[in-house]
Design an enzyme around this catalytic site. Structure first.
Site, PDB file in Angstrom:
ATOM      1  CG  ASP A  46      -2.306   0.604   0.823  1.00  0.00           C
ATOM      2  OD1 ASP A  46      -2.312   1.783   0.414  1.00  0.00           O
ATOM      3  OD2 ASP A  46      -3.347  -0.070   0.912  1.00  0.00           O
ATOM      4  CG  HIS A  68      -4.223   2.086  -2.246  1.00  0.00           C
ATOM      5  ND1 HIS A  68      -4.329   2.768  -1.055  1.00  0.00           N
ATOM      6  CD2 HIS A  68      -5.478   2.067  -2.772  1.00  0.00           C
ATOM      7  CE1 HIS A  68      -5.592   3.131  -0.859  1.00  0.00           C
ATOM      8  NE2 HIS A  68      -6.310   2.731  -1.886  1.00  0.00           N
ATOM      9  CD  GLU A 127      -9.924   3.993  -1.288  1.00  0.00           C
ATOM     10  OE1 GLU A 127     -10.813   4.488  -0.573  1.00  0.00           O
ATOM     11  OE2 GLU A 127      -8.870   3.538  -0.839  1.00  0.00           O
TER      12      GLU A 127
HETATM   13  C1  ACM Z   1     -10.896  -0.375   0.014  1.00  0.00           C
HETATM   14  O1  ACM Z   1     -11.444  -0.284   1.122  1.00  0.00           O
HETATM   15  N1  ACM Z   1     -10.276   0.673  -0.517  1.00  0.00           N
HETATM   16  C2  ACM Z   1     -10.917  -1.609  -0.727  1.00  0.00           C
END
Ligand code: ACM
Length: 767
Positions: free
Chosen positions: A200, A271, A334
């Site tokens: 991440d 991420h 995201e």
């Molecule tokens: C997530 O909670 N961004 C998968």
């Protein structure tokens, strides 16, 4: 050895004939089903006294698979707090007997278990079925009467093939011992998929031999504030950790022994900060990146060069050498596209690759990785954003933003795992108790987690088989240690497990609550720091400071019966039972606990109400100011580096707390204890939602507004910094008033990189 038979305790109102032939649900309703979690598909009480585990009991198998299962049973029983049982060479000398029965036609993972006077017989078509039979046998023998199991036949198999748990090891890192402990707990609940979130923005935690900088650089960050400073030298103190390939193989083998598949996640294209910090040529901008000590949604994306795609494939090549599971998770969530939009080079690449927008660009990467994985006989799975811009039919979708993505994906013929943030996110707190650890204070109660139904009613019947199952996700930004991690996971993981395993028609929350207390004892035996908060008593009071009268509600969040005393003396099951709000006069000391079968479910809590407490509130007792955009978090201070830290409920979009319906008559002043914590959030597209009231002085003010509007009753300049302990006590007079008002208490100004937070507020009477 001989087994001494003792009659089993039986519900006195049920004659034997009524006990037999019940479905698991009927048996549960009748109170005769043993405390198994998850509930088996079919439970039938049989005639006979049942089985008593004698001192010399043995477990054995009639074949290799049976012997393996017998050995597992012995471990499982011990973990659950049961006695040590030896393994016999054969079933002849054994009382708990495992037998492979390839001829039996059972559903996948299914088994049959029969308890009779002579022992427990478990048969299944394969190892996994025998293993789940062993799990059930170990729970039966750690039931209401430990060491005894009622005569019964269980025919069992899971509802869903994917019964998952995702652990974020990137934001905070867990030891190998902790991971194995969680795998043990998963197995005890027949969960079979461990989704390991290993990369991440804040850390890359998996050794990749071809790219050593991923862990040399990518596995460390310097936390913000005190946590990132050595208390002795003041030098930066790094937070580091990664798993070597050898350790990862060890985890995979440990999980496989418990019939758990391990699915790795490499998050792409967002991420990705830790990877880009390690290898800057993977990024979009020329800005050098450091591994951030912020939470939230970052802008940093992988770039779209062929060399970056090759990097990702090379990483995946090592990943699939380590992880035998069929699925590889490639994230996809995201990924805000601003960097791609702003980059002339990415725009040029999009034209070259025929991607008409950034969604299609992301889709191009996902398809490329999917093709790579297919070539290696693996399947791609990703978060529901991978649906945007088009997705190959073989890809599996993990629906997290709700169930809509999953519904759409399944309708289009994709396999789906349901893991909606509304029900399956274990970083959301489970009660309103002030004893909850840091996390997201929107509550996902045990009941809410239990009642989640993975198959949407709207989904066409011929598409329902695409719902592979469900998964609990544990993202760990706010979960720094194992104790808080286990608090967040248990017992909610038991609820998730039951939804994954038990037939829909059998699910019944009231029955689950009857079986749960015994499961808590098993957790205790395993050393699991399950949440006590759902089993404690919360007090809600509404008092009048002028009369000293107070109305008190005593609430157990799960509805277990509450008993209490009013003089602070010890509470027991013989103490008065709480049935309705209590009208009391201060001072009073209340002790209260929730009980099950005459025993307290958690340590009693003591509440002292006096004249001062009627005029005081802490952050957990206050609401959010009306009209503000909201992102409520329960955050902890940045120090000390180790050990306990102060925790605050704060709306990071607007630091303002609401105390409703306050009688200001006779009030002369206000005192606020304020703390200051780092503001470490990247909000990407949510950034404009932040609304700080403008500051009038250099460091902003503490303001108190009646009915949340107009001229502040109080406007007190804030100091440049808090006292050495991180707090400051702010005191100010309040103008005389005879009104009732909703008080809004806020800090003005944009004080980033710090954030003032309210610890408590007290009103003081006029002299
Ligand atoms: C997530 O909670 N961004 C998968």
């Amino acid at each position: 050895m001989t087994t001494s038979l003792r009659p089993r305790r039986r519900a006195p109102w049920l004659g034997p004939c009524l006990l037999f032939g019940l479905s698991a649900l009927q048996a549960q309703a009748a109170g005769t089903v043993p405390p198994l979690v998850p509930l088996p598909a079919h439970y039938q009480a049989d005639p006979g006294a049942g089985f008593v585990l004698g001192d010399a009991a043995r477990a054995g198998g009639s074949d290799d698979a049976g012997r393996r299962a017998a050995a597992r049973f012995v471990d499982l029983l011990r973990q659950n707090g049961g006695p040590a049982v030896a393994v016999a060479d054969s079933t002849g000398a054994a009382q708990i007997r495992f037998r492979l029965d390839p001829s039996a036609t059972r559903p996948a993972e299914g088994y049959r278990l029969k308890v009779s006077d002579t022992g427990i017989d478990i048969s299944a078509g394969d190892d996994v079925g025998l293993f789940y039979g062993a799990v059930t046998a170990a729970q039966l023998l750690t039931g209401d009467t430990p060491g005894q199991a009622a005569a019964a036949t269980i025919d069992d198999a899971p509802r869903f093939p994917w019964r998952g748990f995702m652990l974020d090891s990137a934001r905070h890192f867990q030891s190998m011992e902790e991971i194995k402990k969680l795998l043990d707990a998963m197995a005890q609940h027949k969960l079979n998929t461990f989704h390991w979130h290993l990369t991440d923005d804040q850390g890359w935690r998996m050794e990749i031999k071809r790219y050593p900088e991923l862990t040399a650089v990518g596995s460390c960050r310097v936390p913000l504030g005190d946590a990132g400073r050595d208390p002795a030298s003041g030098e930066p103190r790094r937070y580091c950790g990664y798993y070597t390939q050898e350790q990862i193989r060890d985890v995979i083998a440990y999980a496989a022994d418990r019939h758990i598949q391990v699915i790795p996640e490499i998050d792409v294209p967002g991420h990705a900060t830790a990877a880009i910090a390690a290898y800057p040529e993977l990024g979009v901008t020329d800005q050098p990146l450091v591994i951030d000590n912020q939470w939230g949604v970052f802008q940093n994306l992988f770039n779209t060069e062929e060399s970056t795609f090759q990097f990702l494939e090379n990483v995946l090549e090592e990943v699939i050498q380590m992880f035998p599971a069929r699925y590889v998770h490639v994230g996809g969530d995201e990924a805000v596209k601003d960097q791609w939009i702003a980059s002339a080079r990415v725009q040029q690449r999009m034209r070259e690759l025929g991607a008409k927008d950034e969604m299609e660009m992301q889709s191009h990467i996902i398809k490329r990785l999917e093709t790579f994985l297919e070539r290696h006989d693996r399947r791609l799975i990703g978060w529901d954003e991978i649906l945007e811009g088009g997705l190959p039919p073989e890809a599996t979708v993990m629906s997290w933003r709700g169930t809509e993505g999953g519904l759409k994906a399944a309708s289009e013929g994709h396999d789906v795992v349901m893991t909606p943030v509304t029900h399956m996110y274990m970083d959301y707190l489970q009660t309103d108790s002030p004893d909850e650890p840091p996390g997201r204070p929107t509550t996902i109660t045990l009941q809410k987690a239990y009642e989640f139904e993975p198959v949407p009613d709207e989904l066409a019947a011929d598409k329902r088989a695409h719902i592979l199952g469900l998964q609990a996700n544990m993202f760990n930004e706010h979960t720094r240690n194992d104790r808080n991690l286990e608090h967040n996971l248990f017992p909610r993981l038991a609820a998730v497990a039951e939804t994954g395993w038990s037939p829909r028609a059998q699910r019944d929350f009231a029955g689950f609550l009857q079986r749960l207390p015994r499961q808590l004892q098993r957790y205790q035996a395993m050393g699991i720091a399950y949440a006590r908060t759902p089993f404690q008593v919360d007090l809600r009071d509404k008092g009048e400071h002028r009369t000293g009268q107070v109305r008190v509600d005593l609430v157990n969040p799960l509805g277990y019966p509450v008993h209490y005393t009013l003089d602070g003396s010890a509470v027991d099951a013989g103490s008065p039972r709480y049935v309705q709000p209590l009208q009391l006069e201060v001072p009073v000391r209340i002790q209260a606990a929730a009980f099950f079968q005459g025993r307290p479910l958690a340590a009693p809590r003591t509440f002292t109400l006096d004249a001062g407490s009627l005029l005081a509130r802490d952050d957990t007792q206050l609401g959010l100011c009306p009209g503000d955009p909201k992102l409520l978090l329960r955050l902890e201070d940045d120090g000390p580096a180790d050990g306990e830290r102060a925790i605050f409920n704060v709306n990071i979009f607007s630091p303002c707390w609401l105390w409703s319906d306050v009688d200001l008559t006779g009030i002369g002043g206000i005192a606020v204890r304020a703390g200051r914590i780092p503001y470490n959030f990247q909000l990407a597209n949510d950034e404009p939602s932040r609304t700080f009231a403008p500051a009038r002085t250099a460091h902003g003010e503490l303001e108190v507004l009646a009915d949340c509007k107009g001229t502040p009753l109080v406007s007190l300049p804030l100091p440049a910094s808090p006292d050495a302990d991180g707090f400051v006590l702010l005191e100010a007079p309040i103008p005389a008033s005879a009104a009732r008002a909703d008080l809004c208490i806020r800090f003005t100004g944009d004080t980033r990189p710090d954030l003032w937070t309210l610890d408590w507020v007290k009103l003081t009477p006029r002299d």
